[in-house]
Motif scaffolding. Structure first.
Motif, PDB file in Angstrom:
ATOM      1  N   TYR A  35       0.137 -38.198  -4.288  1.00  0.00           N
ATOM      2  CA  TYR A  35       1.011 -36.762  -3.722  1.00  0.00           C
ATOM      3  C   TYR A  35       2.601 -37.018  -3.817  1.00  0.00           C
ATOM      4  CZ  TYR A  35      -3.833 -34.876  -3.063  1.00  0.00           C
ATOM      5  OH  TYR A  35      -5.179 -34.416  -2.959  1.00  0.00           O
ATOM      6  N   GLN A  37       5.475 -35.404  -1.453  1.00  0.00           N
ATOM      7  CA  GLN A  37       5.854 -34.346  -0.498  1.00  0.00           C
ATOM      8  C   GLN A  37       7.375 -34.372  -0.253  1.00  0.00           C
ATOM      9  OE1 GLN A  37       4.560 -35.162   3.509  1.00  0.00           O
ATOM     10  NE2 GLN A  37       4.222 -33.118   4.098  1.00  0.00           N
ATOM     11  N   GLY A  40       9.625 -30.193   4.367  1.00  0.00           N
ATOM     12  CA  GLY A  40       9.235 -28.692   4.607  1.00  0.00           C
ATOM     13  C   GLY A  40       8.268 -28.276   3.681  1.00  0.00           C
ATOM     14  N   GLN A  41       7.771 -29.066   2.894  1.00  0.00           N
ATOM     15  CA  GLN A  41       6.740 -28.646   2.069  1.00  0.00           C
ATOM     16  C   GLN A  41       5.245 -29.494   2.293  1.00  0.00           C
ATOM     17  OE1 GLN A  41       6.918 -26.085   0.063  1.00  0.00           O
ATOM     18  NE2 GLN A  41       8.900 -25.841   0.982  1.00  0.00           N
ATOM     19  N   GLY A  42       4.270 -28.908   1.733  1.00  0.00           N
ATOM     20  CA  GLY A  42       3.005 -29.560   1.896  1.00  0.00           C
ATOM     21  C   GLY A  42       2.752 -30.715   0.581  1.00  0.00           C
ATOM     22  N   PRO A  43       2.117 -31.566   0.695  1.00  0.00           N
ATOM     23  CA  PRO A  43       2.006 -32.749  -0.484  1.00  0.00           C
ATOM     24  C   PRO A  43       1.374 -31.922  -1.802  1.00  0.00           C
ATOM     25  CG  PRO A  43       0.901 -33.606   1.466  1.00  0.00           C
ATOM     26  CD  PRO A  43       1.126 -31.989   1.928  1.00  0.00           C
ATOM     27  N   PHE A  45      -0.032 -32.610  -5.893  1.00  0.00           N
ATOM     28  CA  PHE A  45      -0.776 -33.489  -6.460  1.00  0.00           C
ATOM     29  C   PHE A  45      -0.090 -33.892  -7.519  1.00  0.00           C
ATOM     30  CE2 PHE A  45      -4.354 -35.356  -8.522  1.00  0.00           C
ATOM     31  CZ  PHE A  45      -4.263 -34.866  -9.813  1.00  0.00           C
TER      32      PHE A  45
ATOM     33  N   PHE B  89      -0.895 -28.731   8.360  1.00  0.00           N
ATOM     34  CA  PHE B  89      -1.285 -28.344   6.829  1.00  0.00           C
ATOM     35  C   PHE B  89      -2.688 -28.089   6.690  1.00  0.00           C
ATOM     36  CE2 PHE B  89       2.680 -29.326   5.136  1.00  0.00           C
ATOM     37  CZ  PHE B  89       3.194 -30.514   5.743  1.00  0.00           C
ATOM     38  N   ASN B 101      -8.671 -32.558  -6.317  1.00  0.00           N
ATOM     39  CA  ASN B 101      -7.505 -32.838  -5.675  1.00  0.00           C
ATOM     40  C   ASN B 101      -7.142 -31.508  -4.785  1.00  0.00           C
ATOM     41  OD1 ASN B 101      -6.970 -31.421  -8.280  1.00  0.00           O
ATOM     42  ND2 ASN B 101      -4.988 -30.591  -7.052  1.00  0.00           N
ATOM     43  N   LEU B 102      -6.475 -31.736  -3.592  1.00  0.00           N
ATOM     44  CA  LEU B 102      -6.200 -30.847  -2.680  1.00  0.00           C
ATOM     45  C   LEU B 102      -4.841 -30.030  -2.921  1.00  0.00           C
ATOM     46  CD1 LEU B 102      -6.726 -33.210   0.488  1.00  0.00           C
ATOM     47  CD2 LEU B 102      -8.260 -31.128  -0.553  1.00  0.00           C
ATOM     48  N   PHE B 104      -2.173 -27.810  -1.043  1.00  0.00           N
ATOM     49  CA  PHE B 104      -1.617 -27.618   0.530  1.00  0.00           C
ATOM     50  C   PHE B 104      -0.947 -26.337   0.660  1.00  0.00           C
ATOM     51  CE2 PHE B 104      -2.788 -31.757   2.633  1.00  0.00           C
ATOM     52  CZ  PHE B 104      -2.976 -32.525   1.692  1.00  0.00           C
ATOM     53  N   GLY B 105      -1.064 -26.132   1.829  1.00  0.00           N
ATOM     54  CA  GLY B 105      -0.255 -25.006   2.126  1.00  0.00           C
ATOM     55  C   GLY B 105       1.276 -25.481   2.618  1.00  0.00           C
ATOM     56  N   THR B 106       2.206 -24.869   3.100  1.00  0.00           N
ATOM     57  CA  THR B 106       3.522 -25.316   3.316  1.00  0.00           C
ATOM     58  C   THR B 106       3.547 -25.847   4.758  1.00  0.00           C
ATOM     59  OG1 THR B 106       4.138 -22.886   3.692  1.00  0.00           O
ATOM     60  CG2 THR B 106       4.646 -24.035   1.697  1.00  0.00           C
TER      61      THR B 106
END
Lengths: 116, 114
Positions: A35, A37, A40-43, A45, B89, B101-102, B104-106
């Motif tokens: 992943y 990242q 300020g963001q989520g991971p 894929f 998250f 796969n995951l 994700f939110g922010t």
């Protein structure tokens, strides 16, 4: 420590250089994920392996990116001709068997890449 | 593909109060919803997860609820402590996709004020 490990933890490189990161998953975990990242963001894929087979790649994974898992154990992620936009945290995760219900993914500490 | 939205982006609570973080997802095929806690400079760590065959799950001070019809799920932390301060998250996944796969939110930055 029997968790997912990643090396190096930090990497600073100049634009245009190639970099390679390594991930060692939890022993006997068949699935391995990469992943990315950004701050300020989520991971997000990038790609995943079932044993040594790379079975899916995200559109985020440009031609400059390549990943391998040659013996179904550790994995490497290489970025060629790095660009400033590649600066991010690269996270690796692994999960057990890979069949049936979705299983928990365990994350490594990540490799933070800075491209100057 | 799946789209996960998370609110609020930041949350400050007094120690001892409750904190609630909400997420929505778009893909009705999603059936696994984990929550990860990430402290500064550290790896994301799973704190709780829920599957679509249940509506609520609790583990001590942490609970997660899922509304499949509305496609939203929430994290509830009761009796918050300063060590709960971190970025949280939410994520969604489906066993109907090969990768599992995951998405994700922010993230939500939770600050617990002593």
């Amino acid at each position: 420590d029997t968790g997912v490990s990643q090396n190096p933890r930090h990497k600073i490189t100049k634009r245009g250089q190639n970099v390679t990161f390594r991930c060692d998953p939890i022993s006997e975990h068949n699935r391995l994920y990469w992943y990315r990242q950004t701050l300020g963001q989520g991971p997000e894929f990038l790609t995943y392996f079932q044993n040594e087979a790379q079975l899916e790649k995200s559109r985020l994974l440009s031609d400059r990116f390549s990943a391998e898992r040659p013996k179904g154990s550790f994995s490497t992620l290489e970025i060629q001709r790095t660009e400033q936009g590649d600066s991010a945290m690269y996270l690796c995760a692994s999960s057990p068997r890979g069949r049936g219900p979705v299983e928990t993914q365990y994350f490594g500490p990540g490799t933070r890449l800075l491209v100057l | 593909g799946e789209n996960v939205e998370q609110h609020p982006s930041t949350l400050s609570v007094q120690e001892g109060d409750s904190a609630v973080i909400k997420c929505t997802y778009s893909d009705s095929a999603s059936n696994y919803f984990p929550w990860y806690k990430q402290e500064l400079g550290k790896r994301p760590q799973l704190i709780i997860d829920i599957r679509s065959n249940v509506g609520e799950k609790k583990d001590q001070r942490i609970a997660v609820t899922l509304n499949k019809t509305a496609k939203h799920f929430s994290l509830h932390i009761t009796e918050t402590q300063p060590e709960d301060s971190a970025v949280y998250f939410c994520a969604a996944s489906s066993d109907q996709t090969g990768a599992n796969n995951l998405f994700f939110g922010t993230g939500t930055r939770l600050t617990v004020i002593p």
